[in-house]
Design a protein around this motif. Structure first.
Motif, short mmCIF file in Angstrom:
data_model
loop_
_atom_site.label_atom_id
_atom_site.label_comp_id
_atom_site.label_asym_id
_atom_site.label_seq_id
_atom_site.Cartn_x
_atom_site.Cartn_y
_atom_site.Cartn_z
N ASN A 35 -2.08 23.62 -0.05
CA ASN A 35 -2.43 23.27 -1.43
C ASN A 35 -3.93 23.10 -1.62
OD1 ASN A 35 -1.37 22.75 -4.07
ND2 ASN A 35 -1.78 20.57 -3.79
N HIS A 36 -4.72 23.75 -0.78
CA HIS A 36 -6.18 23.78 -0.90
C HIS A 36 -6.80 22.38 -0.87
CE1 HIS A 36 -5.41 27.91 -1.65
NE2 HIS A 36 -5.10 27.80 -2.93
N GLY A 37 -6.30 21.53 0.01
CA GLY A 37 -6.95 20.25 0.24
C GLY A 37 -6.47 19.11 -0.61
N SER A 38 -5.49 19.31 -1.46
CA SER A 38 -5.00 18.23 -2.32
C SER A 38 -3.61 17.80 -1.84
CB SER A 38 -4.92 18.67 -3.77
OG SER A 38 -4.36 17.65 -4.58
N VAL A 39 -3.45 16.49 -1.61
CA VAL A 39 -2.13 15.96 -1.22
C VAL A 39 -1.71 14.83 -2.15
CG1 VAL A 39 -2.20 16.63 1.22
CG2 VAL A 39 -3.28 14.48 0.51
N GLU A 40 -2.28 14.80 -3.35
CA GLU A 40 -1.81 13.84 -4.35
C GLU A 40 -0.42 14.28 -4.83
OE1 GLU A 40 -4.57 13.41 -7.48
OE2 GLU A 40 -6.19 12.64 -6.20
N PHE A 41 0.45 13.30 -5.04
CA PHE A 41 1.83 13.62 -5.42
C PHE A 41 1.89 14.43 -6.71
CE2 PHE A 41 2.47 9.53 -3.02
CZ PHE A 41 3.01 10.14 -1.90
N ALA A 42 1.04 14.09 -7.69
CA ALA A 42 1.06 14.81 -8.96
C ALA A 42 0.63 16.26 -8.76
CB ALA A 42 0.14 14.12 -9.96
N GLY A 64 0.82 -1.21 0.00
CA GLY A 64 0.00 0.00 0.00
C GLY A 64 0.85 1.25 0.00
N ILE A 65 1.93 1.26 0.78
CA ILE A 65 2.85 2.40 0.78
C ILE A 65 3.47 2.59 -0.59
CG2 ILE A 65 5.08 3.22 1.66
CD1 ILE A 65 4.38 2.09 4.35
N VAL A 66 3.89 1.50 -1.21
CA VAL A 66 4.58 1.58 -2.50
C VAL A 66 3.66 2.12 -3.59
CG1 VAL A 66 5.70 0.22 -4.30
CG2 VAL A 66 6.17 -0.28 -1.90
N LEU A 67 2.39 1.71 -3.58
CA LEU A 67 1.47 2.08 -4.65
C LEU A 67 0.75 3.40 -4.40
CD1 LEU A 67 -0.13 -1.42 -5.34
CD2 LEU A 67 1.58 -0.25 -6.74
N ALA A 68 0.83 3.94 -3.19
CA ALA A 68 0.04 5.12 -2.82
C ALA A 68 0.30 6.29 -3.77
CB ALA A 68 0.36 5.53 -1.38
N ASP A 69 -0.80 6.96 -4.15
CA ASP A 69 -0.67 8.12 -5.03
C ASP A 69 -0.88 9.42 -4.28
OD1 ASP A 69 -3.53 8.10 -4.72
OD2 ASP A 69 -3.65 9.28 -6.59
N ASN A 70 -1.16 9.36 -2.99
CA ASN A 70 -1.34 10.57 -2.19
C ASN A 70 -0.84 10.33 -0.78
OD1 ASN A 70 -3.80 9.92 -0.30
ND2 ASN A 70 -4.41 9.18 -2.33
N LEU A 71 -0.58 11.40 -0.06
CA LEU A 71 0.03 11.30 1.26
C LEU A 71 -0.92 10.71 2.30
CD1 LEU A 71 2.02 14.66 1.40
CD2 LEU A 71 2.98 12.35 1.50
N VAL A 72 -2.22 10.93 2.15
CA VAL A 72 -3.17 10.37 3.12
C VAL A 72 -3.19 8.85 3.02
CG1 VAL A 72 -5.60 10.22 3.77
CG2 VAL A 72 -4.58 12.44 3.27
N MET A 73 -3.29 8.33 1.79
CA MET A 73 -3.25 6.88 1.61
C MET A 73 -1.92 6.32 2.11
SD MET A 73 -3.44 4.71 -1.96
CE MET A 73 -2.90 3.00 -2.06
N MET A 74 -0.82 7.01 1.83
CA MET A 74 0.47 6.54 2.30
C MET A 74 0.53 6.52 3.82
SD MET A 74 4.31 7.93 1.38
CE MET A 74 4.40 7.06 -0.19
N PHE A 75 -0.04 7.53 4.46
CA PHE A 75 -0.02 7.60 5.92
C PHE A 75 -0.82 6.47 6.55
CE2 PHE A 75 -1.47 9.21 10.06
CZ PHE A 75 -0.25 9.52 10.64
#
Length: 620
Positions: A193-200, A130-141
């Motif tokens: 960033n106005h509520g967005s923590v996706e890496f992209a 899950g950490i490896v595939l996460a596309d945002n910081l919340v999912m990674m956390f």
């Protein structure tokens, strides 16, 4: 889930395996291990297939599951980034995970709690992927915390041992310190960033968005966010000063040490830092701090390893030192060198930890290297594979993977900071010294105990993974494989390591090996006695004193104030007054008619007094 994809299989299959084993372990019994091993095998095969897959655009990850939807613009789903970095790390996690599962089948064959062990292993595999595939910081956390839980369960698997329980709690609590900073960093970026923590989105925002404006006008805020995010890596990757949990975590089963504390979990911090390299690159001061912490960790851990006698603890401090190398590279802006070293380190350090498990198994669970000796003749397969892992770790020139990845980091250090280059070179000397010491004391000479003299190689189910990892530790040094590994990491321009760097590295290697042979060949006890190194710079004692004389004393004072003011004056005093008034008023309700008549008369007299004497004065 819209459709079944390779990413969803790799992520969710270990979860189903863990739930099945943990819920039905009494019914499954021996089949629990086969389910977990089968799950890891399928994940490893799928990850290998994904190595040849095409990258998804950075802003278009694969959707796996819907998760948190707050508004139309603020939502956090379970999505997967498929790029070179994630595919490479996914292969490392699943392939080494499979070998550890297979090895555990033999190592844990007599353990009464095998189903619980394999269930926890599957849970860890789910969390790590899950950490490896996460596309945002919340999912990674979220998966970051699940990895912490999984490691707690695995380190404390033998909970009957007080030392294992203490080690599990120490790992869990120490990681929470770093994770608290990680969470603050995520919240800072969420607000900026106005509520967005996706890496992209974060990467784009630094180029032309809210974070770019903050960087231009409030640089300190970006620095604070970067250092808070780095705190998560300090905890998970065991950097100074939160390094104290990793050596104690060796109390868990040896396969756990190989999987979690050598190849995957501790590498999660480095992986995360490379994933948010755009954030670190936005703050020069944060990069300097990160590189400095990595360099300090590398040399401190190497010095500690010089005087350790437990075979697993030596390897644990070696892991700390190598992680320091990787973090230093990220701080210097050479994330590709750090990730390349992460890949190669995963192979040979997993080999060394599983090799140490084979040694411990052969020596009837003896871990003190001074109670071994002569194992090169007693356990030839273990000796050869362990020697290959050692050669890769110390960086034998041109034929081992560790040499090429280490040179990349030294080259970046030489280019950006000569002090860190000197630290890295001296750490390489120490690495060659303490690993040669380990080989001489444990494998050469004569057996020092009966357990060593009667040792033999473990069964094929344990030796097989050692052979595979030995091959990978050597073949990953081949040009075609090395180029493939380097292709799986984000590239940045750095000058190639020139012959001066190679010469310094080889000189450090030769000097370390020669000094170790001179000091330890033929010795039955350690000729060195450096209490500062043996006692790990007394950092654990410092923390114990800090808790005793600072936290405990502060807690005593706060408890006293709470009992006097909060509990005594605010809570209990009003309750006591109300109780006394109630008791006095209750005595008036005695049920005697003459008493009620007296009270009525007294009330009438009081009313007349007020009407005649008090009210006229008020009105006048």
């Amino acid at each position: 889930m819209n459709s079944i994809t390779p990413a969803s299989i790799v992520l969710l299959l270990p979860l189903f395996s863990a739930f099945t084993i943990l819920l039905l372990h009494k019914q499954l019994k021996g089949a629990a291990a086969l389910i977990s091993i089968g799950s890891s095998a399928v994940c490893a095969i799928v990850a290998m297939i994904m190595l040849g897959a095409k990258d998804t655009p950075f802003g278009e990850p694969q959707h796996i599951l819907s998760f948190i939807h707050l508004t139309d613009t603020i939502n956090f789903d379970i999505n997967a980034i498929i790029d070179g970095q994630s595919r490479g790390m996914l292969f490392i996690v699943t392939f080494i995970g499979f070998l550890v599962h297979l090895y555990s089948h033999g190592y844990m064959k007599d353990d009464e709690a095998r189903p619980r062990y394999f269930g926890s292993l599957s849970m860890f595999m789910f969390s790590m992927t899950g950490i490896v595939l996460a596309d945002n910081l919340v999912m990674m956390f979220i998966f970051w915390e699940l990895v912490g839980l999984s490691s707690y369960l695995l380190i404390g698997h033998w909970f009957e041992k007080p030392s294992a329980c203490d080690a599990a709690k120490k790992a869990f609590l120490t990681n929470r310190v770093g994770d608290f900073g990680f969470m603050i960093g995520i919240l800072l970026l969420f607000g900026l960033n106005h509520g967005s923590v996706e890496f992209a989105d974060l990467a784009d925002s630094f180029k032309n968005g809210p974070l770019h404006d903050v960087k231009e006008h409030h640089q300190w805020v970006i620095t604070a966010a970067a250092l808070c995010i780095f705190m998560g890596a300090v905890g998970k990757s065991a950097q100074v000063p939160l390094h104290v949990w990793l050596p104690d975590a060796m109390e868990g089963p040896t396969p756990v040490s190989a999987l979690i504390h050598a190849a995957t979990m501790v590498a999660a911090g480095v992986y995360m830092l490379v994933r948010v390299s755009f954030l670190i690159g936005a703050s020069e001061f944060a990069g300097e701090v990160i590189a400095g912490v990595g360099g300090i960790t590398a040399i401190f851990a190497a010095l500690m390893a010089v005087q350790q006698n437990d075979i697993k603890r030596i390897l644990a401090y070696s892991t700390l030192s190598q992680l320091g190398y990787m973090v230093m590279a990220v701080g210097l802006g050479a994330g590709e060198a750090g990730m390349f070293h992460l890949y190669t380190h995963a192979f040979f350090k997993a080999l060394l930890f599983l090799g140490s498990g084979a040694v411990i198994y052969a020596c009837h669970h003896e871990q003190d290297i001074w109670k071994m000796g002569g194992l090169n003749k007693q356990t030839p397969a273990t000796y050869i594979t362990f020697a290959i892992g050692t050669a890769a770790l110390i960086g034998v020139p041109f034929v081992t993977s560790g040499f090429w990845s280490k040179e990349g980091i030294l080259g970046a250090a030489y280019e950006h900071c000569k002090i860190l280059f000197a630290i890295g070179a001296f750490t390489a000397f120490l690495t060659a010294f303490y690993m040669t010491r380990l080989m001489i004391v444990a494998f050469l000479g004569k057996p020092r105990t009966d357990s060593a003299s009667h040792a033999s190689d473990p069964p094929l189910v344990m030796v097989g993974p050692l052979l595979v990892l030995s091959i990978l530790s050597l073949t990953s040094a081949l040009p075609i494989v090395r180029e493939r590994l380097q292709a799986m990491v984000p590239h940045e321009h750095h000058s190639d390591a020139h012959w001066l760097i190679v010469g310094v590295s080889i000189t450090a290697l030769v000097a370390g090996v020669a000094l170790a042979f001179k000091l330890y060949k033929g010795k039955d006890k350690d000729p060195l006695n450096i209490p500062l190194f043996a006692n790990k710079f007394y950092v654990d004692e410092f923390y114990a004193g800090l808790v005793k004389y600072a936290q405990d004393r502060l807690a005593w004072i706060v408890t006293g104030l709470e009992r006097i003011f909060v509990d005594g004056l605010i809570a209990r005093l009003p309750a006591a007054i109300a109780c006394r008034i109630g008791s006095a008023a209750r005595s008036l309700q005695a049920g005697h008619l003459q008493g009620y008549t007296f009270l009525l008369g007294a009330g009438i007299v009081l009313a007349i007094y007020v009407a005649v004497f008090v009210l006229p004065r008020i009105g006048g």
